[in-house]
Design a protein around this motif. Structure first.
Motif: not given
Length: 250
Positions: A149-152, A166-169, A192-195, A235-246
């Motif tokens: 689950q996730g990168t970390s 748990a941390v997901f990215s 979230y750091s997208g635009q 977790l269903n994520v809609t994004a155009s940039g980097p994000w993390t969810i803890q």
């Protein structure tokens, strides 16, 4: 009705032509009023959205298979990874050979089994152990692969922690499997750091949307609590940039 009117006409010949003319007109009018002809009807128009409730419940229904997710070989340093995505695609990678990977497809084969077909044509049968939430190849049952689950990710209780976490990215759109290791109030911290749009839905194992964790445009950071029972979620994520969810349980 017409025959009865004709009989009356024959009996009233002596009353004069005027009466006959009036009776004939009445007969024609009566026949027209009581006719059995039907007027063509326009076909009924069916609203294609009539089956969707105003609450939008039909649109909020997603379909996820328990196999969806990233699975890794055992050990502190994994050697093999296979991912099953919601669109029926697979990717197999080896940590020891970073430039070697195999793309393919997967389909359910019944009894918690899944047929994976690589682009090379090679086929393998994978079995999902629901009780342990692990998978293994049919020809190599001694090697099990655990859901990653996730990168970390850290789970379990340790000194200085309030509970499991748990941390997901990731970057861009993604469906991430998430296992609530225990029942309780889970807190989701999103960054979230997208635009453009950043939308995060929490769904259960049946594909039902449970909570909207984020719905913003541009750079965002927020916290959303949600009471959950122990079990598997998405977790269903809609994004155009980097994000993390803890995710952590209090």
């Amino acid at each position: 009705m017409i025959m009865l009117s004709v009989c009356h006409i024959s009996n009233l010949k002596g009353t004069g032509p005027l009466v006959l003319i009036v009776l004939c007109i009445l007969t024609v009018l009566a026949a027209g009023c009581t006719g059995t002809g039907t007027t063509p009807q326009s076909p009924a128009v069916t609203n294609p959205l009539s089956s969707v409730t105003s609450s939008g419940s039909a649109a909020s229904k997603l379909s996820f298979d328990p196999i969806v997710g990233v699975w890794r070989s055992p050990g502190a340093v994994y050697k093999f990874e296979i991912s099953f995505d919601v669109n029926g695609k697979t990717e197999e990678t080896y940590s020891s050979v970073p430039h070697v990977y195999y793309n393919g497809t997967w389909i359910p084969a019944g009894d918690n089994m899944y047929l994976v077909t690589r682009e090379t044509g090679e086929k393998t049968l994978w079995i999902h152990d629901m009780s342990a939430n692990t998978i293994y190849k049919q020809e190599a049952p001694s090697i099990v692969y655990s859901l990653y689950q996730g990168t970390s990710m850290s789970a379990g209780r340790s000194a200085g922690t309030a509970g499991s976490s748990a941390v997901f990215s990731g970057t861009g759109n993604m469906v991430v499997p998430f296992t609530a290791t225990e029942s309780g109030l889970w807190v989701f911290t999103t960054n979230y750091s997208g635009q453009s749009n950043f939308i995060v839905w929490l769904g259960d194992n049946q594909g039902n949307r449970l909570a909207l964790l984020a719905n913003e445009i541009g750079i965002y950071s927020g916290v959303k609590p949600q009471k959950l029972d122990a079990g598997k979620y998405y977790l269903n994520v809609t994004a155009s940039g980097p994000w993390t969810i803890q995710a952590s349980v209090s």
